[in-house]
Design a protein around this motif. Structure first.
Motif, PDB file in Angstrom:
ATOM      1  N   MET A  94     -15.268 -19.199   1.908  1.00 10.43           N
ATOM      2  CA  MET A  94     -15.205 -17.907   2.598  1.00 10.43           C
ATOM      3  C   MET A  94     -16.271 -17.766   3.676  1.00 10.43           C
ATOM      4  N   ARG A  95     -17.178 -18.727   3.785  1.00  9.30           N
ATOM      5  CA  ARG A  95     -18.274 -18.626   4.748  1.00  9.30           C
ATOM      6  C   ARG A  95     -18.312 -19.844   5.666  1.00  9.30           C
ATOM      7  N   ILE A  96     -18.784 -19.601   6.886  1.00 13.42           N
ATOM      8  CA  ILE A  96     -19.097 -20.693   7.792  1.00 13.42           C
ATOM      9  C   ILE A  96     -20.607 -20.759   7.954  1.00 13.42           C
ATOM     10  N   ILE A  97     -21.079 -21.895   8.415  1.00 13.94           N
ATOM     11  CA  ILE A  97     -22.497 -22.054   8.718  1.00 13.94           C
ATOM     12  C   ILE A  97     -22.675 -21.681  10.181  1.00 13.94           C
ATOM     13  N   GLN A  98     -23.324 -20.550  10.436  1.00 15.58           N
ATOM     14  CA  GLN A  98     -23.403 -20.038  11.802  1.00 15.58           C
ATOM     15  C   GLN A  98     -24.315 -20.879  12.679  1.00 15.58           C
ATOM     16  N   ASN A  99     -25.468 -21.220  12.164  1.00 18.50           N
ATOM     17  CA  ASN A  99     -26.387 -22.039  12.955  1.00 18.50           C
ATOM     18  C   ASN A  99     -27.375 -22.699  12.009  1.00 18.50           C
ATOM     19  N   MET A 100     -27.294 -24.019  11.916  1.00 16.99           N
ATOM     20  CA  MET A 100     -28.213 -24.673  10.992  1.00 16.99           C
ATOM     21  C   MET A 100     -28.271 -26.171  11.251  1.00 16.99           C
ATOM     22  N   THR A 101     -29.481 -26.679  11.382  1.00 17.27           N
ATOM     23  CA  THR A 101     -29.746 -28.103  11.311  1.00 17.27           C
ATOM     24  C   THR A 101     -30.674 -28.291  10.128  1.00 17.27           C
ATOM     25  N   VAL A 102     -30.282 -29.124   9.183  1.00 17.58           N
ATOM     26  CA  VAL A 102     -31.039 -29.239   7.941  1.00 17.58           C
ATOM     27  C   VAL A 102     -31.420 -30.689   7.700  1.00 17.58           C
ATOM     28  N   ASP A 103     -32.643 -30.890   7.253  1.00 15.69           N
ATOM     29  CA  ASP A 103     -33.192 -32.220   7.023  1.00 15.69           C
ATOM     30  C   ASP A 103     -33.716 -32.290   5.598  1.00 15.69           C
ATOM     31  N   GLY A 104     -33.655 -33.470   5.005  1.00 13.38           N
ATOM     32  CA  GLY A 104     -34.225 -33.634   3.673  1.00 13.38           C
ATOM     33  C   GLY A 104     -33.279 -34.312   2.713  1.00 13.38           C
ATOM     34  N   SER A 105     -33.642 -34.284   1.439  1.00 14.08           N
ATOM     35  CA  SER A 105     -32.825 -34.922   0.406  1.00 14.08           C
ATOM     36  C   SER A 105     -31.504 -34.182   0.247  1.00 14.08           C
ATOM     37  N   MET A 106     -30.550 -34.822  -0.404  1.00 19.97           N
ATOM     38  CA  MET A 106     -29.239 -34.225  -0.590  1.00 19.97           C
ATOM     39  C   MET A 106     -29.335 -32.903  -1.350  1.00 19.97           C
ATOM     40  N   SER A 107     -30.078 -32.854  -2.432  1.00 18.19           N
ATOM     41  CA  SER A 107     -30.160 -31.624  -3.222  1.00 18.19           C
ATOM     42  C   SER A 107     -30.848 -30.507  -2.445  1.00 18.19           C
ATOM     43  N   ASN A 108     -31.866 -30.849  -1.666  1.00 15.69           N
ATOM     44  CA  ASN A 108     -32.545 -29.815  -0.880  1.00 15.69           C
ATOM     45  C   ASN A 108     -31.644 -29.271   0.226  1.00 15.69           C
ATOM     46  N   ARG A 109     -30.857 -30.149   0.862  1.00 20.92           N
ATOM     47  CA  ARG A 109     -29.943 -29.681   1.904  1.00 20.92           C
ATOM     48  C   ARG A 109     -28.887 -28.744   1.324  1.00 20.92           C
ATOM     49  N   MET A 110     -28.366 -29.103   0.150  1.00 24.13           N
ATOM     50  CA  MET A 110     -27.391 -28.224  -0.489  1.00 24.13           C
ATOM     51  C   MET A 110     -28.022 -26.881  -0.855  1.00 24.13           C
ATOM     52  N   TRP A 111     -29.247 -26.897  -1.351  1.00 23.48           N
ATOM     53  CA  TRP A 111     -29.941 -25.655  -1.718  1.00 23.48           C
ATOM     54  C   TRP A 111     -30.069 -24.749  -0.500  1.00 23.48           C
ATOM     55  N   TRP A 112     -30.509 -25.312   0.621  1.00 28.71           N
ATOM     56  CA  TRP A 112     -30.705 -24.510   1.820  1.00 28.71           C
ATOM     57  C   TRP A 112     -29.385 -23.962   2.347  1.00 28.71           C
ATOM     58  N   MET A 113     -28.326 -24.745   2.310  1.00 26.43           N
ATOM     59  CA  MET A 113     -27.017 -24.252   2.763  1.00 26.43           C
ATOM     60  C   MET A 113     -26.588 -23.031   1.958  1.00 26.43           C
ATOM     61  N   ILE A 114     -26.677 -23.148   0.638  1.00 25.39           N
ATOM     62  CA  ILE A 114     -26.231 -22.053  -0.235  1.00 25.39           C
ATOM     63  C   ILE A 114     -27.147 -20.840  -0.094  1.00 25.39           C
TER      64      ILE A 114
END
Length: 370
Positions: A94-114
């Motif tokens: 139901m959501r899009i990512i409006q603006n984001m560049t994310v760096d780091g481990s897989m679990s940290n990237r998922m955490w930041w997205m959510i």
């Protein structure tokens, strides 16, 4: 055993239940939303409970909820409705990512997205009700390969499943009805190769369907980013994550990736601009290359008809577990595989279980396939 389908509204309040459920099929998946479908009599009272967007929770597993996404009359039976949907991971679509560049481990990237797009977005209207931050406690923080992803405009669910698909981990959404929480959980299956063997000679499986297709396989990507002509920026990556590439001759299979949508300069909702360094932009291009190579892997499919009398799902093995298999009578293969999907038809003594696997190692006779 009769399965009761309890119905909850969009506020997670119980509004009733459906019974006389027939042809119930549930498919559990390791890295993407599972799904359900069922039939039941469509009385006037039941129709009010079959609202799309409502949550259905089956009585044999109250931690797993499903969104009702389609309701339609049966084409085969009068006064019967067919209902289908996906598990609660589907809410992230139901959501899009409006603006984001994310760096780091897989679990940290998922955490930041959510966190930034579902739990605590800058616009509170974009928050997904009841959703908690990603729980990484089953495996710990900072897990999985590091990468730099530019995700602006991408669907949140797609971004999450693409990210989790880069390694051996899975995720699920745990529903707590008493506290009204939906918690995404990051986890990894257990290694059961020494205790779980699906084998036709041992009668732990009845049949085996195996296919292997290399027609679309690519292992080296050239990624073209921003710019025109000689000023266009390029990056190379192979399936092992090596920039220079380790494949040659007939073993080398190349893929071109047009990634012009990835820009080194990004702008947030307030108009603030940020420019990535050349090194960081190269990493973003390489991450896109790896994503596309994953879409062009060797396609292997392993489906087993298992004997539940010997090996029982959710007791002897579950989603994400690594198990052993051996098929002697049909095609003579042995190996190890990860359980990535399990389809369960029905319930109780009459249920059938059909797992699907991601093949990790395989031998045909004495030949080891890579």
């Amino acid at each position: 055993m009769e399965i009761i389908a309890n119905i909850y509204d969009k506020d997670l309040n119980n509004v009733g239940y459906l019974y006389n459920v027939s042809e119930l099929v549930r498919t559990h998946k390791y890295r993407e939303p599972g799904k359900f479908s069922m039939r039941l009599p469509a009385s006037a009272g039941d129709v009010g409970l079959m609202m799309t967007g409502f949550v259905i929770v089956f009585s044999d597993d109250t931690k797993e909820g499903y969104l009702i996404e389609t309701v339609e009359p049966s084409e085969d039976y009068p006064n019967v409705a067919e209902i289908a949907g996906r598990d609660l991971r589907a809410i992230f679509a139901m959501r899009i990512i409006q603006n984001m560049t994310v760096d780091g481990s897989m679990s940290n990237r998922m955490w930041w997205m959510i966190h930034n797009h579902a739990v605590a977005p800058s616009d509170s209207n974009r928050a997904l009700p009841f959703v908690q931050d990603l729980d990484r406690s089953p495996v710990g923080d900072d897990i999985g390969p590091a990468a730099n992803q530019q995700l602006t405009g991408k669907n949140l669910l797609t971004a999450l499943t693409d990210t989790i698909g880069q390694d051996a981990y899975g995720w699920r959404c745990d529903l707590n009805l008493s506290e009204k929480t939906i918690t995404p959980v990051f986890y990894r299956g257990a290694d059961r190769t020494k205790t779980v063997l699906f084998d036709d000679v041992l009668c732990t499986m009845d049949s085996c369907d195996y296919t292997r297709d290399v027609s679309k396989y690519c292992n080296v990507a050239t990624v073209a980013g921003e710019g025109e002509g000689s000023a266009r920026k390029y990056a190379g990556i192979d399936i092992t994550g090596t920039a220079s590439g380790t494949f040659a001759g007939f073993s080398r299979r190349e893929l071109f990736v047009d990634a012009r949508d990835l820009q080194s300069e990004t702008e947030d909702a307030s108009g603030n601009k940020t420019t990535m360094s050349d090194a960081d932009y190269t990493k973003v291009l390489q991450t896109r290359g790896l994503e596309k190579l994953k879409e062009n892997e060797v396609e292997t499919k392993l489906e087993l008809s298992v004997n539940e009398a010997y090996l029982t799902y959710d007791e002897d093995y579950t989603l994400g577990d690594v198990v052993s298999f051996a098929n002697h009578r049909q095609i003579g293969i042995t190996g190890t595989a990860r359980v990535t999907s399990v389809q369960i038809d029905g319930a109780g003594a009459g249920k059938t279980v059909k797992p699907e696997f991601e093949v990790l190692t395989i031998e045909v006779g004495t030949e080891v396939l890579e």
